[in-house]
Enzyme design. Structure first.
Site, PDB file in Angstrom:
ATOM      1  N   ASP A 175       0.987  -1.285   0.085  1.00 52.45           N
ATOM      2  CA  ASP A 175       0.134   0.033   0.029  1.00 52.45           C
ATOM      3  C   ASP A 175       0.845   1.319  -0.033  1.00 52.45           C
ATOM      4  O   ASP A 175       0.743   2.286  -1.049  1.00 52.45           O
ATOM      5  CB  ASP A 175      -0.883   0.099   1.322  1.00 52.45           C
ATOM      6  CG  ASP A 175      -1.790  -1.173   1.244  1.00 52.45           C
ATOM      7  OD1 ASP A 175      -2.265  -1.733   0.280  1.00 52.45           O
ATOM      8  OD2 ASP A 175      -2.306  -1.669   2.493  1.00 52.45           O
TER       9      ASP A 175
ATOM     10  N   HIS B 189       5.359  14.207   3.449  1.00 47.85           N
ATOM     11  CA  HIS B 189       6.076  14.910   5.020  1.00 47.85           C
ATOM     12  C   HIS B 189       5.278  14.630   6.030  1.00 47.85           C
ATOM     13  O   HIS B 189       5.999  14.472   7.099  1.00 47.85           O
ATOM     14  CB  HIS B 189       6.021  16.278   4.521  1.00 47.85           C
ATOM     15  CG  HIS B 189       6.959  16.834   3.251  1.00 47.85           C
ATOM     16  ND1 HIS B 189       8.322  17.294   3.476  1.00 47.85           N
ATOM     17  CD2 HIS B 189       6.470  16.681   2.072  1.00 47.85           C
ATOM     18  CE1 HIS B 189       8.699  17.243   2.215  1.00 47.85           C
ATOM     19  NE2 HIS B 189       7.634  17.212   1.420  1.00 47.85           N
TER      20      HIS B 189
ATOM     21  N   HIS C 133       4.409  27.338  -1.744  1.00 49.99           N
ATOM     22  CA  HIS C 133       4.163  25.795  -2.315  1.00 49.99           C
ATOM     23  C   HIS C 133       2.828  25.587  -2.707  1.00 49.99           C
ATOM     24  O   HIS C 133       1.917  26.248  -2.524  1.00 49.99           O
ATOM     25  CB  HIS C 133       4.999  24.934  -1.227  1.00 49.99           C
ATOM     26  CG  HIS C 133       5.005  23.460  -1.397  1.00 49.99           C
ATOM     27  ND1 HIS C 133       5.610  22.987  -2.544  1.00 49.99           N
ATOM     28  CD2 HIS C 133       4.631  22.382  -0.650  1.00 49.99           C
ATOM     29  CE1 HIS C 133       5.385  21.725  -2.489  1.00 49.99           C
ATOM     30  NE2 HIS C 133       5.162  21.202  -1.315  1.00 49.99           N
TER      31      HIS C 133
ATOM     32  N   ASP D 204       9.649  22.140   1.026  1.00 54.15           N
ATOM     33  CA  ASP D 204       9.273  22.188  -0.490  1.00 54.15           C
ATOM     34  C   ASP D 204       8.980  23.659  -0.447  1.00 54.15           C
ATOM     35  O   ASP D 204       8.098  24.321   0.257  1.00 54.15           O
ATOM     36  CB  ASP D 204       8.074  21.408  -0.652  1.00 54.15           C
ATOM     37  CG  ASP D 204       8.476  19.857  -0.531  1.00 54.15           C
ATOM     38  OD1 ASP D 204       9.516  19.518  -0.091  1.00 54.15           O
ATOM     39  OD2 ASP D 204       7.529  19.331  -0.627  1.00 54.15           O
TER      40      ASP D 204
ATOM     41  N   ASP E  76      15.315  21.925  -1.302  1.00 54.04           N
ATOM     42  CA  ASP E  76      14.462  21.296  -2.200  1.00 54.04           C
ATOM     43  C   ASP E  76      14.747  20.912  -3.788  1.00 54.04           C
ATOM     44  O   ASP E  76      15.368  21.805  -4.248  1.00 54.04           O
ATOM     45  CB  ASP E  76      13.018  21.868  -2.078  1.00 54.04           C
ATOM     46  CG  ASP E  76      12.067  21.151  -3.026  1.00 54.04           C
ATOM     47  OD1 ASP E  76      12.235  20.295  -3.651  1.00 54.04           O
ATOM     48  OD2 ASP E  76      10.948  22.017  -3.053  1.00 54.04           O
TER      49      ASP E  76
ATOM     50  N   ASN F  89      -4.063  20.541  -2.949  1.00 55.52           N
ATOM     51  CA  ASN F  89      -3.863  21.907  -3.561  1.00 55.52           C
ATOM     52  C   ASN F  89      -4.951  22.637  -3.222  1.00 55.52           C
ATOM     53  O   ASN F  89      -5.749  23.198  -4.295  1.00 55.52           O
ATOM     54  CB  ASN F  89      -3.480  21.682  -4.935  1.00 55.52           C
ATOM     55  CG  ASN F  89      -2.632  22.972  -5.574  1.00 55.52           C
ATOM     56  OD1 ASN F  89      -2.775  23.726  -5.141  1.00 55.52           O
ATOM     57  ND2 ASN F  89      -1.679  22.646  -6.316  1.00 55.52           N
TER      58      ASN F  89
ATOM     59  N   ALA G 266       0.771  24.442 -12.375  1.00 57.63           N
ATOM     60  CA  ALA G 266       1.928  24.917 -12.096  1.00 57.63           C
ATOM     61  C   ALA G 266       2.593  24.066 -10.875  1.00 57.63           C
ATOM     62  O   ALA G 266       1.932  23.696  -9.976  1.00 57.63           O
ATOM     63  CB  ALA G 266       1.751  26.436 -11.447  1.00 57.63           C
TER      64      ALA G 266
ATOM     65  N   GLY H 186       4.569  23.079  -7.735  1.00 60.63           N
ATOM     66  CA  GLY H 186       4.987  23.699  -6.379  1.00 60.63           C
ATOM     67  C   GLY H 186       6.381  24.003  -5.817  1.00 60.63           C
ATOM     68  O   GLY H 186       6.656  24.458  -4.768  1.00 60.63           O
ATOM     69  N   HIS H 187       7.348  23.489  -6.741  1.00 59.70           N
ATOM     70  CA  HIS H 187       8.403  23.293  -6.431  1.00 59.70           C
ATOM     71  C   HIS H 187       9.178  24.557  -7.503  1.00 59.70           C
ATOM     72  O   HIS H 187       9.096  24.281  -8.645  1.00 59.70           O
ATOM     73  CB  HIS H 187       9.120  22.127  -6.733  1.00 59.70           C
ATOM     74  CG  HIS H 187       8.431  21.019  -5.870  1.00 59.70           C
ATOM     75  ND1 HIS H 187       8.872  20.775  -4.498  1.00 59.70           N
ATOM     76  CD2 HIS H 187       7.384  20.248  -6.168  1.00 59.70           C
ATOM     77  CE1 HIS H 187       8.182  19.746  -4.017  1.00 59.70           C
ATOM     78  NE2 HIS H 187       7.187  19.373  -4.921  1.00 59.70           N
TER      79      HIS H 187
HETATM   80 ZN   LIG Z   1       7.384  17.098  -0.688  1.00 59.03          ZN
HETATM   81 ZN   LIG Z   2       5.093  19.489  -0.498  1.00 60.11          ZN
END
Ligand SMILES: [Zn+2]
Ligand SMILES: [Zn+2]
Length: 555
Positions: free
Chosen positions: A51, A79, A142, A164, A196, A235, A365, A367-368
């Site tokens: 899983d 995280h 982020h 991040d 990151d 998000n 877009a 996030g990083h």
């Molecule tokens: Zn991450």
């Molecule tokens: Zn993240």
């Protein structure tokens, strides 16, 4: 103080290096351990039936009396996903921002651990002390609100972990990455930066989250029929922009998918998502509504087979189905490994007659941050030492090259693998051995009980199937009372292979009879004889190697 400055500080990762997922970083002194993030990861293709995957935390368990706290930088599952498993073994307070703690609470509640956990809320301006470590935070932008980076004061200097991040110049909530504070931290002098690396290979600057809002709004202005939007459930900014677009086009929204409803509920409750109650309708009402007044917000942006969108496409969802004339917006990019299932889903949606809008159409877009943003972080903080984190090896390496361009000597950049330790003494860093690290696989309720041997068996079963041979011997093991019976699964279609199975049966029978007449009594020998003869025979006839499982009984 003089003595304290001699104290060695060790920094290492138990997850998040050489991979995207299960982030977990550790700062350790003689007496104390501070953990940053505790994430999980989805299994690789060869981890059949697994899983999720969490980091091996045996080192932390061995040293659990040293653990002073776990700081989580934001609410993404890579995280926070492993927190429940870790808190079962290690007692430590968990620090995070309001939304992060809200999501952690929910995650722990599902695992029955909420009441036991010591959760402590911080914000971008908090200063706390965990064990002997004074800690500051800084806000970052982020793909989930309320993300922070961490600055840890040690007697040798600051250790900074970015979490991040990107430098979004037009964030949806107006909260920028705190450049001012980063400048101040940089001026104080950073001993070591962990940053990151996800998009270290991509030149330029990442587009602002707001730009996806315009992309989504355009779709809402132009679509003639129903609109279905899928994105990562976490998000919140993207969800906000979908809600805004729906509101201005007078469309109602049905939310479909457990994780999506959950995140919307939590982020509305905590004030991160703003919308009137009456914008939402129950998914069961959609069928009877004017298609031009309807939108569906659902899970499934990665083409996951059990997700709402896939089920709606395949006609297996109990309330909704994608139809000709629908516009489906996949407001996410496939993560590594999911490209195939997403492209299959897109094909399938087109076959149904739907219009599909996806990544290339300005509705996603990252996030990083891209290279320019990573350089900006390096330039603001000017670290003496650099550890690229949160990435596969090639991303870490690309990030190392950026650091060199930003003036960090390659000798001072550590491209680490999980478990590899960097040790700081008198402000000088060097590599210093390894702590145990690896993958712990979670399958159902089992934590770590599925290992290489179980996976090897699953792999074999998935390749050529299984044959079970059952035979009953008499008490003295001198003759066969009944059988052999051969049962197979996933090997051949038995009805069309009667001859083969009969021949196999005869082979087993003669082998056993011969052995018994030669006075062989050990079951293990009998079993291995059966296995050898059968596997040779079947390979000759079929060029397949099913798993063979002989079972001997006695009456
Ligand atoms: Zn991450
Ligand atoms: Zn993240």
């Amino acid at each position: 103080m003089a003595k304290q400055s001699l104290e060695t500080i060790r920094v290492f990762a138990l997850g998040g290096l050489g991979e995207l997922g299960k982030n977990m970083y550790v700062v350790e002194t003689e007496e104390e351990i501070l953990i940053i993030d505790a994430g999980w990861m989805f299994p690789e293709d060869d981890m059949l039936g697994v899983d999720v995957v969490i980091p091996d935390i045996s080192y932390l368990v061995q040293n659990k009396e040293k653990v002073r706290g776990i700081i989580v930088t934001h609410g993404h599952e890579d995280h926070i996903g492993a927190l429940a498993y870790i808190l079962r073994k290690i007692q430590a307070p968990v620090y995070g921002t309001k939304l992060t703690i809200g999501l952690v609470e929910d995650h722990l509640k599902e695992k029955g651990l909420r009441k036991k956990a010591d959760l402590r809320q911080i914000h971008g301006e908090s200063r706390i002390t965990v064990g002997q470590f004074p800690i500051h935070f800084f806000r970052v932008t982020h793909s989930i609100p309320d993300s922070v980076g961490i600055s840890i004061e040690t007697p040798q200097g600051l250790i900074v972990h970015t979490g991040d991040f990107k430098f979004d110049q037009n964030p949806v909530d107006g909260l920028y990455t705190d450049i001012d504070k980063l400048t101040r931290i940089g001026k104080r002098g950073v001993l070591c930066l962990l940053s990151d690396s996800t998009n270290a290979e991509i030149p330029g600057t990442s587009p602002s989250e707001t730009s996806t809002g315009s992309g989504i709004a355009e779709v809402f202005q132009e679509a003639e029929g129903r609109i279905m939007v899928t994105t990562f459930a976490s998000n919140v900014h993207r969800i906000q922009q979908v809600i805004n677009a729906a509101q201005s086009e007078q469309r109602k929204i049905a939310v479909v998918g457990h994780s999506m409803s959950k995140v919307i509920e939590i982020s509305r409750k905590l004030g991160y998502l703003h919308c009137p109650d009456d914008i939402f309708v129950d998914p069961s009402e959609v069928e009877n509504m004017d298609p031009k007044r309807t939108a569906v917000l659902c899970t499934g942006s990665q083409g996951e087979p059990m997700s709402a969108l896939t089920q709606m496409a395949k006609g297996s969802h109990h309330e909704l189905a994608v139809e000709k004339g629908d516009t489906v917006v996949i407001a996410a990019n496939p993560k590594a490994g999911n490209e195939k299932s997403v492209s299959r889903l897109i094909d399938f949606l087109y076959q149904l007659g739907a219009e599909v809008i996806y990544g290339r159409d300005n509705v996603h877009a990252s996030g990083h941050g891209f290279q320019e943003e990573l350089m900006l972080m390096l330039n603001l903080l000017r670290p003496s030492y650099f550890i690229p984190v949160h990435g596969e090896f090639r991303m870490q390496q690309a990030h190392g090259e950026l650091a060199e361009a930003a003036g960090v000597s390659p000798d001072n950049t550590f491209l680490l693998d999980k478990g590899e330790v960097v040790e700081f003494t008198n402000k000088k860093a060097k590599r210093s051995g390894k702590v145990p690290s690896g993958n712990v696989l979670i399958d159902g309720l089992g934590v770590g009980d599925v290992g290489n041997i179980v996976l090897r068996d699953r792999r074999l079963l998935s390749e050529d199937g299984i044959l079970v041979v059952v035979v009953t011997l008499n008490k003295k093991s001198t003759g066969i009372v009944s059988g052999p019976d051969i049962i197979s699964r996933g090997f051949v279609y038995v009805r069309e292979s009667e001859e083969l199975m009969e021949e196999a049966n005869t082979k087993v029978k003669t082998t056993l009879e011969k052995a018994l007449s030669e006075n062989v009594k050990e079951w293990s020998t009998l079993k291995s004889n059966v296995r050898d003869v059968l596997s040779r025979f079947l390979y000759e006839k079929t060029k397949r190697r099913p798993m063979i499982l002989p079972i001997i009984m006695e009456v």
